[in-house]
Design a protein around this motif. Structure first.
Motif, PDB file in Angstrom:
ATOM      1  N   UNK A  90       0.930  -1.082   0.252  1.00 38.99           N
ATOM      2  CA  UNK A  90       0.032   0.002   0.014  1.00 38.99           C
ATOM      3  C   UNK A  90       0.870   1.315  -0.193  1.00 38.99           C
ATOM      4  N   UNK A  91       0.413   2.192  -0.707  1.00 33.01           N
ATOM      5  CA  UNK A  91       1.030   3.482  -0.916  1.00 33.01           C
ATOM      6  C   UNK A  91       0.931   4.514   0.289  1.00 33.01           C
ATOM      7  N   UNK A 133      -7.911   1.595  16.624  1.00 30.28           N
ATOM      8  CA  UNK A 133      -8.421   2.543  17.546  1.00 30.28           C
ATOM      9  C   UNK A 133      -8.690   3.879  16.849  1.00 30.28           C
ATOM     10  N   UNK A 134      -9.496   4.870  17.603  1.00 27.89           N
ATOM     11  CA  UNK A 134      -9.940   5.855  17.140  1.00 27.89           C
ATOM     12  C   UNK A 134      -8.999   7.160  16.415  1.00 27.89           C
ATOM     13  N   UNK A 135      -7.806   6.775  16.984  1.00 24.19           N
ATOM     14  CA  UNK A 135      -6.653   7.646  16.584  1.00 24.19           C
ATOM     15  C   UNK A 135      -6.189   7.460  15.131  1.00 24.19           C
ATOM     16  N   UNK A 136      -6.597   6.222  14.653  1.00 26.15           N
ATOM     17  CA  UNK A 136      -6.406   6.212  13.107  1.00 26.15           C
ATOM     18  C   UNK A 136      -7.128   7.043  12.207  1.00 26.15           C
ATOM     19  N   UNK A 137      -7.993   7.869  12.810  1.00 27.15           N
ATOM     20  CA  UNK A 137      -8.920   8.875  11.903  1.00 27.15           C
ATOM     21  C   UNK A 137      -8.131  10.090  11.788  1.00 27.15           C
ATOM     22  N   UNK A 138      -7.258  10.305  12.841  1.00 23.75           N
ATOM     23  CA  UNK A 138      -6.366  11.550  12.741  1.00 23.75           C
ATOM     24  C   UNK A 138      -5.183  11.253  11.699  1.00 23.75           C
ATOM     25  N   UNK A 139      -4.946  10.229  11.359  1.00 22.74           N
ATOM     26  CA  UNK A 139      -3.791   9.946  10.624  1.00 22.74           C
ATOM     27  C   UNK A 139      -3.690  10.161   9.050  1.00 22.74           C
ATOM     28  N   UNK A 140      -2.512  10.295   8.491  1.00 31.57           N
ATOM     29  CA  UNK A 140      -2.728  10.341   6.846  1.00 31.57           C
ATOM     30  C   UNK A 140      -2.519   9.147   6.351  1.00 31.57           C
ATOM     31  N   UNK A 141      -3.032   8.827   5.407  1.00 30.63           N
ATOM     32  CA  UNK A 141      -3.069   7.434   4.679  1.00 30.63           C
ATOM     33  C   UNK A 141      -1.701   6.666   4.480  1.00 30.63           C
ATOM     34  N   UNK A 142      -1.712   5.671   5.404  1.00 28.78           N
ATOM     35  CA  UNK A 142      -0.426   4.866   5.459  1.00 28.78           C
ATOM     36  C   UNK A 142       0.701   5.539   5.945  1.00 28.78           C
ATOM     37  N   UNK A 148       1.209  -4.106   9.360  1.00 27.64           N
ATOM     38  CA  UNK A 148       0.037  -4.660   9.882  1.00 27.64           C
ATOM     39  C   UNK A 148      -1.169  -3.841   9.668  1.00 27.64           C
ATOM     40  N   UNK A 149      -0.808  -2.432  10.249  1.00 22.38           N
ATOM     41  CA  UNK A 149      -1.678  -1.479  10.249  1.00 22.38           C
ATOM     42  C   UNK A 149      -2.281  -1.007   8.745  1.00 22.38           C
ATOM     43  N   UNK A 150      -0.935  -1.164   7.714  1.00 18.86           N
ATOM     44  CA  UNK A 150      -1.488  -0.978   6.201  1.00 18.86           C
ATOM     45  C   UNK A 150      -2.458  -2.167   5.673  1.00 18.86           C
ATOM     46  N   UNK A 151      -2.168  -3.189   6.316  1.00 15.75           N
ATOM     47  CA  UNK A 151      -2.919  -4.309   5.648  1.00 15.75           C
ATOM     48  C   UNK A 151      -4.522  -4.216   6.268  1.00 15.75           C
ATOM     49  N   UNK A 152      -4.617  -4.095   7.464  1.00 17.92           N
ATOM     50  CA  UNK A 152      -5.912  -3.759   8.091  1.00 17.92           C
ATOM     51  C   UNK A 152      -6.485  -2.691   7.496  1.00 17.92           C
ATOM     52  N   UNK A 153      -5.932  -1.567   7.153  1.00 15.97           N
ATOM     53  CA  UNK A 153      -6.591  -0.250   6.376  1.00 15.97           C
ATOM     54  C   UNK A 153      -7.013  -0.917   5.010  1.00 15.97           C
ATOM     55  N   UNK A 154      -6.460  -1.870   4.361  1.00 21.23           N
ATOM     56  CA  UNK A 154      -6.741  -2.410   3.039  1.00 21.23           C
ATOM     57  C   UNK A 154      -8.154  -2.932   3.305  1.00 21.23           C
ATOM     58  N   UNK A 155      -8.056  -3.963   4.336  1.00 14.97           N
ATOM     59  CA  UNK A 155      -9.490  -4.519   4.705  1.00 14.97           C
ATOM     60  C   UNK A 155     -10.584  -3.666   4.943  1.00 14.97           C
ATOM     61  N   UNK A 156     -10.270  -2.492   5.744  1.00 15.32           N
ATOM     62  CA  UNK A 156     -11.317  -1.388   6.072  1.00 15.32           C
ATOM     63  C   UNK A 156     -11.804  -0.667   4.961  1.00 15.32           C
TER      64      UNK A 156
END
Length: 245
Positions: A90-91, A133-142, A148-156
């Motif tokens: 993921x980019x 967790x909710x802090x992901x919403x404040x982060x920039x894409x990848x 593991x976070x990148x792959x979870x974001x792909x499934x999201x």
């Protein structure tokens, strides 16, 4: 009748080199297919060709989705039709928040403006399933994401975009045991009659969590063997040497 992706006699070149040499494969909604094979066999090339990556030139054959030839469709048109690719690598997109990215993508694919409250409710529910967790919403894409976070974001993304056919390109690569379990549980929760999955993997460990209906072995740019889940067990025991060379 369920939607399906039908690939016939597909040949694909990358920078003038032929990678896919005449591949045939059909995946329908409600089915899970595992595509396995040695490194360099063309698995990721197939994923990018399905998604419409411009660097992957289809020189022969056809990719039909729901009966329509999508070979000349742009990637965004394929996504709107119900195709999805979870990328192996993921980019990062600095300056673009996860929330804005997801809302823009959902609205583009659904071709309607989903109310913010409804969108956020769905997003948080799927994030909870994936232990994000909710802090992901404040982060920039990848940006700064672990593997593991990148792959979870792909499934999201897959959960929010609700595709009819999803291609998961080595979603298990680079994951530790806990991340692999979480990602697999996320995929299993989305599986059902409305979703067909093409799970591309080099190893069998993800198949301990996601049981495929069909297993295909790829070598030399085409599928050389097809079977049930027991075929993956055979590959685990014997390797790919019999299909190489």
């Amino acid at each position: 009748m369920s939607a399906r992706i039908e690939i016939e006699g597909l040949k694909v070149e990358v920078e003038g080199k032929e990678i896919l040499t005449g591949l045939d494969l059909t995946v329908a909604q409600g089915e899970t297919h595992a595509l396995m094979g040695p490194n360099g066999s063309g698995k990721s090339t197939l994923a990018y060709a399905i998604a419409g990556h411009p660097a992957y030139e289809v020189t022969a054959g056809a990719i039909r989705f729901d009966g329509e030839d999508v070979t000349e469709m742009a990637p965004n048109e394929r996504a709107a039709a119900g195709l999805f690719l979870a990328m192996q690598y993921p980019t990062e997109i600095p300056g673009v928040s996860l929330t804005n990215f997801m809302r823009t993508a959902v609205n583009a694919v659904s071709e309607e403006d989903l109310p913010v409250r409804q969108f956020m409710t769905q997003l948080r529910e799927h994030m909870a399933d994936l232990k994000m967790d909710g802090k992901f919403l404040e982060r920039n894409v990848n940006e700064g994401f672990s593997g593991g976070e990148k792959k979870r974001f792909e499934i999201l993304q897959m959960a929010m975009l609700k595709p009819r056919i999803a291609v998961l390109d080595e979603t298990d690569s680079g994951l530790d045991v806990d991340a692999l379990r979480i990602v697999s549980e996320g995929v299993n929760k989305l599986r059902g009659p409305d979703l067909g999955v093409l799970l591309i993997t080099h190893y069998t460990r993800i198949l301990n969590y996601i049981t495929p209906d069909h297993v295909h072995v790829m070598a030399g740019g085409r599928i050389v063997k097809t079977g049930g889940a027991d075929l993956a067990e055979m590959l685990e025991a014997e390797g790919y040497e019999q299909f190489e060379g």
